[in-house]
Scaffold this motif. Structure first.
Motif, PDB file in Angstrom:
ATOM      1  N   MET A 115       0.815  -1.203   0.000  1.00  0.00           N
ATOM      2  CA  MET A 115       0.000   0.000   0.000  1.00  0.00           C
ATOM      3  C   MET A 115       0.853   1.259   0.000  1.00  0.00           C
ATOM      4  SD  MET A 115      -3.460  -0.277   0.160  1.00  0.00           S
ATOM      5  CE  MET A 115      -3.992   1.158   1.024  1.00  0.00           C
ATOM      6  N   ASP A 116       2.147   1.181  -0.216  1.00  0.00           N
ATOM      7  CA  ASP A 116       2.986   2.378  -0.244  1.00  0.00           C
ATOM      8  C   ASP A 116       2.663   3.288  -1.423  1.00  0.00           C
ATOM      9  OD1 ASP A 116       4.282   1.887   2.077  1.00  0.00           O
ATOM     10  OD2 ASP A 116       6.087   1.030   1.164  1.00  0.00           O
ATOM     11  N   TRP A 117       2.056   2.766  -2.483  1.00  0.00           N
ATOM     12  CA  TRP A 117       1.722   3.573  -3.651  1.00  0.00           C
ATOM     13  C   TRP A 117       0.774   4.713  -3.297  1.00  0.00           C
ATOM     14  CZ3 TRP A 117      -3.374   3.945  -4.919  1.00  0.00           C
ATOM     15  CH2 TRP A 117      -4.233   2.981  -4.379  1.00  0.00           C
ATOM     16  N   ILE A 118      -0.027   4.551  -2.268  1.00  0.00           N
ATOM     17  CA  ILE A 118      -0.986   5.585  -1.879  1.00  0.00           C
ATOM     18  C   ILE A 118      -0.274   6.819  -1.341  1.00  0.00           C
ATOM     19  CG2 ILE A 118      -1.416   4.865   0.507  1.00  0.00           C
ATOM     20  CD1 ILE A 118      -4.285   5.700  -1.740  1.00  0.00           C
ATOM     21  N   TYR A 119       0.954   6.664  -0.840  1.00  0.00           N
ATOM     22  CA  TYR A 119       1.702   7.777  -0.271  1.00  0.00           C
ATOM     23  C   TYR A 119       2.516   8.540  -1.316  1.00  0.00           C
ATOM     24  CZ  TYR A 119       0.535   5.638   4.175  1.00  0.00           C
ATOM     25  OH  TYR A 119      -0.147   5.125   5.241  1.00  0.00           O
ATOM     26  N   GLU A 120       2.562   8.044  -2.519  1.00  0.00           N
ATOM     27  CA  GLU A 120       3.342   8.669  -3.583  1.00  0.00           C
ATOM     28  C   GLU A 120       2.428   9.471  -4.508  1.00  0.00           C
ATOM     29  OE1 GLU A 120       6.652   8.483  -3.739  1.00  0.00           O
ATOM     30  OE2 GLU A 120       6.633   7.244  -1.934  1.00  0.00           O
ATOM     31  N   PRO A 121       2.972  10.483  -5.209  1.00  0.00           N
ATOM     32  CA  PRO A 121       2.159  11.176  -6.226  1.00  0.00           C
ATOM     33  C   PRO A 121       1.746  10.179  -7.311  1.00  0.00           C
ATOM     34  CG  PRO A 121       4.156  12.424  -5.738  1.00  0.00           C
ATOM     35  CD  PRO A 121       4.291  11.090  -5.047  1.00  0.00           C
ATOM     36  N   TRP A 122       0.510  10.289  -7.753  1.00  0.00           N
ATOM     37  CA  TRP A 122       0.025   9.374  -8.778  1.00  0.00           C
ATOM     38  C   TRP A 122       0.477   9.854 -10.150  1.00  0.00           C
ATOM     39  CZ3 TRP A 122      -5.731   8.182  -7.227  1.00  0.00           C
ATOM     40  CH2 TRP A 122      -5.718   7.495  -6.017  1.00  0.00           C
ATOM     41  N   PRO A 123       0.869   8.940 -11.013  1.00  0.00           N
ATOM     42  CA  PRO A 123       1.327   9.337 -12.353  1.00  0.00           C
ATOM     43  C   PRO A 123       0.163   9.859 -13.203  1.00  0.00           C
ATOM     44  CG  PRO A 123       1.267   6.948 -12.136  1.00  0.00           C
ATOM     45  CD  PRO A 123       0.943   7.505 -10.789  1.00  0.00           C
ATOM     46  N   TRP A 124       0.503  10.555 -14.269  1.00  0.00           N
ATOM     47  CA  TRP A 124      -0.500  11.171 -15.134  1.00  0.00           C
ATOM     48  C   TRP A 124      -1.467  10.145 -15.706  1.00  0.00           C
ATOM     49  CZ3 TRP A 124      -0.964   9.501 -20.074  1.00  0.00           C
ATOM     50  CH2 TRP A 124       0.108   8.801 -20.609  1.00  0.00           C
ATOM     51  N   TYR A 125      -0.989   8.935 -15.974  1.00  0.00           N
ATOM     52  CA  TYR A 125      -1.865   7.943 -16.605  1.00  0.00           C
ATOM     53  C   TYR A 125      -2.876   7.343 -15.629  1.00  0.00           C
ATOM     54  CZ  TYR A 125       1.928   4.948 -14.844  1.00  0.00           C
ATOM     55  OH  TYR A 125       2.883   4.351 -14.067  1.00  0.00           O
ATOM     56  N   VAL A 126      -2.762   7.693 -14.347  1.00  0.00           N
ATOM     57  CA  VAL A 126      -3.788   7.316 -13.376  1.00  0.00           C
ATOM     58  C   VAL A 126      -4.670   8.532 -13.082  1.00  0.00           C
ATOM     59  CG1 VAL A 126      -4.202   6.542 -11.006  1.00  0.00           C
ATOM     60  CG2 VAL A 126      -2.369   5.501 -12.353  1.00  0.00           C
ATOM     61  N   ALA A 127      -4.035   9.659 -12.752  1.00  0.00           N
ATOM     62  CA  ALA A 127      -4.789  10.863 -12.400  1.00  0.00           C
ATOM     63  C   ALA A 127      -5.554  11.423 -13.598  1.00  0.00           C
ATOM     64  CB  ALA A 127      -3.846  11.916 -11.830  1.00  0.00           C
ATOM     65  N   GLY A 128      -4.945  11.395 -14.774  1.00  0.00           N
ATOM     66  CA  GLY A 128      -5.583  11.940 -15.978  1.00  0.00           C
ATOM     67  C   GLY A 128      -6.928  11.307 -16.299  1.00  0.00           C
ATOM     68  N   PRO A 129      -7.014   9.975 -16.348  1.00  0.00           N
ATOM     69  CA  PRO A 129      -8.317   9.365 -16.596  1.00  0.00           C
ATOM     70  C   PRO A 129      -9.366   9.676 -15.524  1.00  0.00           C
ATOM     71  CG  PRO A 129      -6.596   7.805 -17.113  1.00  0.00           C
ATOM     72  CD  PRO A 129      -5.934   8.993 -16.464  1.00  0.00           C
ATOM     73  N   PHE A 130      -8.931   9.852 -14.278  1.00  0.00           N
ATOM     74  CA  PHE A 130      -9.885  10.260 -13.237  1.00  0.00           C
ATOM     75  C   PHE A 130     -10.465  11.640 -13.557  1.00  0.00           C
ATOM     76  CE2 PHE A 130      -7.934   7.233 -10.042  1.00  0.00           C
ATOM     77  CZ  PHE A 130      -9.085   6.468  -9.907  1.00  0.00           C
ATOM     78  N   ILE A 131      -9.596  12.569 -13.956  1.00  0.00           N
ATOM     79  CA  ILE A 131     -10.066  13.907 -14.322  1.00  0.00           C
ATOM     80  C   ILE A 131     -10.992  13.819 -15.528  1.00  0.00           C
ATOM     81  CG2 ILE A 131      -9.348  16.168 -15.203  1.00  0.00           C
ATOM     82  CD1 ILE A 131      -6.785  15.830 -13.507  1.00  0.00           C
ATOM     83  N   ALA A 132     -10.619  13.008 -16.519  1.00  0.00           N
ATOM     84  CA  ALA A 132     -11.461  12.849 -17.711  1.00  0.00           C
ATOM     85  C   ALA A 132     -12.828  12.265 -17.354  1.00  0.00           C
ATOM     86  CB  ALA A 132     -10.758  11.965 -18.732  1.00  0.00           C
ATOM     87  N   ALA A 133     -12.860  11.312 -16.451  1.00  0.00           N
ATOM     88  CA  ALA A 133     -14.136  10.710 -16.048  1.00  0.00           C
ATOM     89  C   ALA A 133     -15.021  11.733 -15.339  1.00  0.00           C
ATOM     90  CB  ALA A 133     -13.884   9.504 -15.134  1.00  0.00           C
ATOM     91  N   ILE A 134     -14.424  12.531 -14.464  1.00  0.00           N
ATOM     92  CA  ILE A 134     -15.189  13.575 -13.777  1.00  0.00           C
ATOM     93  C   ILE A 134     -15.711  14.591 -14.792  1.00  0.00           C
ATOM     94  CG2 ILE A 134     -15.031  15.503 -12.151  1.00  0.00           C
ATOM     95  CD1 ILE A 134     -15.125  12.741 -10.822  1.00  0.00           C
ATOM     96  N   MET A 135     -14.879  14.975 -15.759  1.00  0.00           N
ATOM     97  CA  MET A 135     -15.319  15.925 -16.780  1.00  0.00           C
ATOM     98  C   MET A 135     -16.464  15.340 -17.604  1.00  0.00           C
ATOM     99  SD  MET A 135     -13.926  18.662 -16.202  1.00  0.00           S
ATOM    100  CE  MET A 135     -14.914  19.366 -17.471  1.00  0.00           C
TER     101      MET A 135
END
Length: 185
Positions: free
Chosen positions: A1-21
Motif C-alpha cells: 500500500m505504499d503507492w498511496i503515499y506517492e504522487p500518482w502518475p499522469w496515466y492514473v490521475a488523468g483518466p480520473f479527471i477525464a471521467a469527472i469531466m
C-alpha cells in the motif's frame, strides 16, 4: 500500500479527471473553482448591493461541494497520506530559490518565508499576499474563470475563449517567474 503515499502518475490521475469531466458534461455542469467566490458573495447578501451577485445561488450548491471536497481531500492528503512534506523539484530551482531568500525551497509545499505566521508581521510579505490575491481574483473574474475552469472544463468543451485564456495564463506565468519574481525577491 505504499503507492498511496506517492504522487500518482499522469496515466492514473488523468483518466480520473477525464471521467469527472465526462460526468459533469453529461450532467450539463461546468467545472470551475473561482465561480464559487461569486456564489459565496451571493450567499453573504452581496446581491442586494450589486446585480452581478443577484442570482439563484442554490443552483450552484453542487459546485460548493466541490470546494468542500477539495479542502477535505487536501487535509487528508497532507495529514494522513504524505510521508514526506518535501517537494521533489529540480536542484537548480532549489538553489535559485535559496539565492532569492527561500531557504525552505524543496523542503515544504508552501515556503515559510511567505506562508508562516511571521508573514503577517512582515510588510513586504503581507503586501505580496494582498496584492497577489487581488490580482488573481480580478484576473479570474476578468477572464471569465480560473485556470482550472478554462484549462479543464473550457478546453474539454473546445471553447476558443478558454484556449485564449489558457495561452494567456501560460504566458503570464512565464513572465512572472522569469522577469517579475526575481525583481520582487
Amino acid at each position: 500500500m505504499d503507492w498511496i503515499y506517492e504522487p500518482w502518475p499522469w496515466y492514473v490521475a488523468g483518466p480520473f479527471i477525464a471521467a469527472i469531466m465526462f460526468l459533469l458534461l453529461f450532467g450539463g455542469k461546468n467545472f470551475g473553482m473561482s465561480s464559487n467566490l461569486r456564489t459565496m458573495c451571493s450567499i453573504g447578501g452581496a446581491g442586494k448591493k450589486a446585480d452581478f451577485f443577484a442570482f439563484d445561488w442554490k443552483a450552484q450548491r453542487w459546485n460548493l461541494m466541490v470546494v468542500v471536497g477539495a479542502v477535505i481531500g487536501g487535509f487528508i492528503a497532507a495529514n494522513f497520506l504524505s510521508k514526506d512534506p518535501a517537494v521533489d523539484i529540480n536542484p537548480e530551482t532549489v538553489s535559485t530559490l535559496e539565492g532569492l531568500g527561500f531557504q525552505s525551497a524543496g523542503k515544504a509545499y508552501l515556503p515559510d518565508e511567505l506562508f508562516a505566521t511571521g508573514a503577517f508581521t512582515d510588510p513586504k510579505a503581507l503586501a505580496i499576499l494582498l496584492i497577489g490575491g487581488l490580482l488573481i481574483g480580478f484576473g479570474a473574474r476578468y477572464a471569465g474563470g480560473c485556470t482550472s475552469g478554462h484549462a479543464i472544463s473550457g478546453l474539454s468543451n473546445l471553447q476558443l475563449p478558454s484556449l485564449i485564456a489558457v495561452i494567456g495564463f501560460f504566458i503570464g506565468g512565464l513572465v512572472m517567474i522569469h522577469f517579475l519574481f526575481p525583481l520582487i525577491f
